[in-house]
Scaffold this motif. Structure first.
Motif, short mmCIF file in Angstrom:
data_model
loop_
_atom_site.label_atom_id
_atom_site.label_comp_id
_atom_site.label_asym_id
_atom_site.label_seq_id
_atom_site.Cartn_x
_atom_site.Cartn_y
_atom_site.Cartn_z
N SER A 84 0.74 -1.31 -0.35
CA SER A 84 -0.18 -0.33 0.35
C SER A 84 0.71 1.02 -0.45
CB SER A 84 -0.75 -0.02 0.86
OG SER A 84 0.11 -0.26 2.07
N PHE A 85 2.30 1.51 -0.28
CA PHE A 85 2.67 1.61 0.05
C PHE A 85 2.19 3.61 -0.35
CE2 PHE A 85 7.04 4.40 -1.53
CZ PHE A 85 7.66 5.16 0.30
N LYS A 86 2.54 4.77 -0.67
CA LYS A 86 2.31 5.68 -1.59
C LYS A 86 3.54 6.51 -1.79
CE LYS A 86 -2.30 3.94 -2.58
NZ LYS A 86 -1.98 3.57 -3.29
N PHE A 87 3.85 6.79 -2.44
CA PHE A 87 5.55 7.43 -2.96
C PHE A 87 5.07 8.55 -2.26
CE2 PHE A 87 3.86 8.57 -7.14
CZ PHE A 87 4.49 9.00 -7.01
N GLU A 88 4.19 9.21 -3.26
CA GLU A 88 3.98 10.61 -3.01
C GLU A 88 4.03 11.04 -0.90
OE1 GLU A 88 0.18 9.40 -2.95
OE2 GLU A 88 1.92 8.40 -4.39
#
Length: 480
Positions: A84-88
């Motif tokens: 679920s990692f969100k780079f932003e």
């Protein structure tokens, strides 16, 4: 529970004197780790990655429960790609300290899970918990203190992997380390130039307090390093450190024994005299103060009350209200919401239980010239637009002497969100104890002042006689 409550100062000393025959170990792309200077503080070399079995678990608002944790592995890109990692979004990384936990379930069930829950309630972030419980197990503290080097290298490798795979920037990362975890964060940070922030929650003192700065958390480990000290040594009995190691170092209640925590030194000496000495009591006493850094951090995340701290030469001067001038920017909010421009040694005070945060007030008054000496107690109440403080005695003695042409005052804390101060009420209670030079008469004053650690500075001037048992209300501020 991620505390030192099972480590004795004596065991730490014995571990510190233990040495290994080998001078260096190498673990692939993590690098080589020497037992020579400056890394002579533990007398041990770190264990191998296989022995440490470090795990990195990702949480977010969409998977905030233990059962929803997602394992990240820098040797398996799919673990990141399918997560679920969100780079932003910002990235928070939690690193526990010396523990008896047996895995992520135990780690998560402690304050670690509570800190994460508070954080993702406030901010939509990626939250990573480092589980290095196999490398930080009782009773070998010296081994744990040495293992931070390899786990720090592993954490740096994971972050570099995430940057390469997703485009997330190092200025989005914030590492939070408790106790030994604070120094582990420093180990990772020195491998990651440009890392945004490291927070050290009462960095471990044994084997680090007097060590070379290169082996512990220091201000070069990230762009901004903030530290909370709650268990500084007293007669060398403590689990934290007094040495300032960050860009800003907060010392709540002076940074040593915290309110309502046992006095480890006094209790130890008493038990030795009584023949009832138990080393666990010594450790638990110090552990209470050590643990407070966690409590303050967790409360700071979402509480409407701010732990306002001020730069000062000493806690005694801070308690006297000498450093409460906010006009020159020499103050900061301790904890999650600290301003990254904060610098230096900062002091604040807290309550001893419940909600630890409060507002500190100093109320003082000046007696009139030639007024006869009287004795007693003065009770103060500050009334604001939103709330009022409790009635509070300004002096420790109910027979305080008030001589002419002098300034007297007292400090107190309040959990009330006062808002804008509207009035001050002073009640004088005359003492039943008199001296031949004092009399049972009025308290004669000509000036009152109110200060707070949040920037309140109010004064009122005028001649007033407060009769014993009566009160006087002051409302017209700024007339001096």
């Amino acid at each position: 529970m991620a505390l030192w409550s099972i480590v004795s100062a004596f065991a730490v000393f014995l571990m510190h004197t233990t040495a290994q025959d080998a001078n260096e170990v190498c673990y692939g792309d993590l690098g080589c780790f020497s037992g020579e200077g400056p890394y002579t503080n533990t007398g041990k070399l770190p264990a191998s990655p296989d022995q440490l079995d470090t795990k990195f678990y990702l949480f977010s608002r969409s998977n905030a429960m233990l059962a929803g944790r997602q394992l990240l592995d820098f040797d398996s890109p799919s673990t990141l790609q399918l997560s679920s990692f969100k780079f932003e979004k910002p990235v928070k990384v939690w690193i526990h300290g010396f523990t008896s936990a047996k895995g992520i379930a135990d780690v998560f069930s402690s304050e670690v899970g509570q800190a994460m829950a508070e954080t993702i309630q406030k901010d939509d972030v990626n939250y990573i918990i480092v589980d290095w419980s196999k490398g930080v197990q009782y009773p070998d503290y010296a081994a744990a203190a040495s293992n931070i080097r390899v786990v720090g290298a592993q954490l740096a490798k994971l972050i570099t992997f995430m940057v390469d795979q997703t485009g997330v920037s190092l200025d989005q990362f914030h590492l939070i380390g408790y106790s030994l975890g604070a120094h582990l964060a420093g180990e990772a940070g020195k491998r990651l130039p440009g890392l945004a922030r490291i927070t050290g929650l009462d960095p471990a003192g044994p084997m680090f307090e007097l060590a070379d700065p290169a082996v512990r958390l220091n201000s070069n480990a990230a762009t901004f390093v903030d530290v909370i000290h709650t268990d500084a040594p007293s007669l060398n009995v403590a689990f934290g450190m007094a040495t300032p190691v960050g860009d800003v170092d907060f010392y709540p209640n002076g940074g040593a024994r915290q309110p309502d925590c046992p006095d480890a030194v006094t209790e130890t000496l008493s038990s030795l005299v009584a023949g009832t000495f138990d080393v666990s009591g010594l450790v638990d006493g110090a552990g209470c103060s050590h643990h407070r850094a966690l409590d303050y951090w967790i409360e700071s995340i979402n509480s409407p009350c701010s732990f306002v701290a001020h730069r000062c030469d000493s806690y005694n001067k801070y308690e006297d209200g000498e450093c409460w001038d906010n006009s020159d920017g020499s103050y900061a909010v301790m904890g999650y919401n600290v301003d990254p421009s904060a610098q230096g040694a900062m002091f604040t005070s807290t309550f001893g239980d419940g909600s630890f945060c409060g507002t500190e007030f100093k109320v003082s008054f000046k007696t009139r010239r030639y007024a006869r000496t009287t004795r007693g107690q003065v009770e103060a109440t500050i009334v604001g637009t939103d709330a009022s403080t409790d009635k509070t005695n300004l002096f420790s003695s109910n027979s305080q002497s008030f001589e002419d042409d002098r300034t007297y005052g007292g400090l107190f804390m309040s959990r009330a969100g006062v808002g804008t101060v509207r009035e001050l009420r002073l009640k004088f209670r005359a003492s039943e104890i008199y001296r031949f030079w004092s009399w049972h008469g009025d308290l004669k004053i000509n000036r009152i002042d109110i200060q707070s650690n949040t920037g309140v500075t109010l004064s009122h001037c005028g001649d007033y006689d407060i009769e014993p048992g009566s009160s006087k209300t002051f409302t017209n501020f700024g007339n001096c």
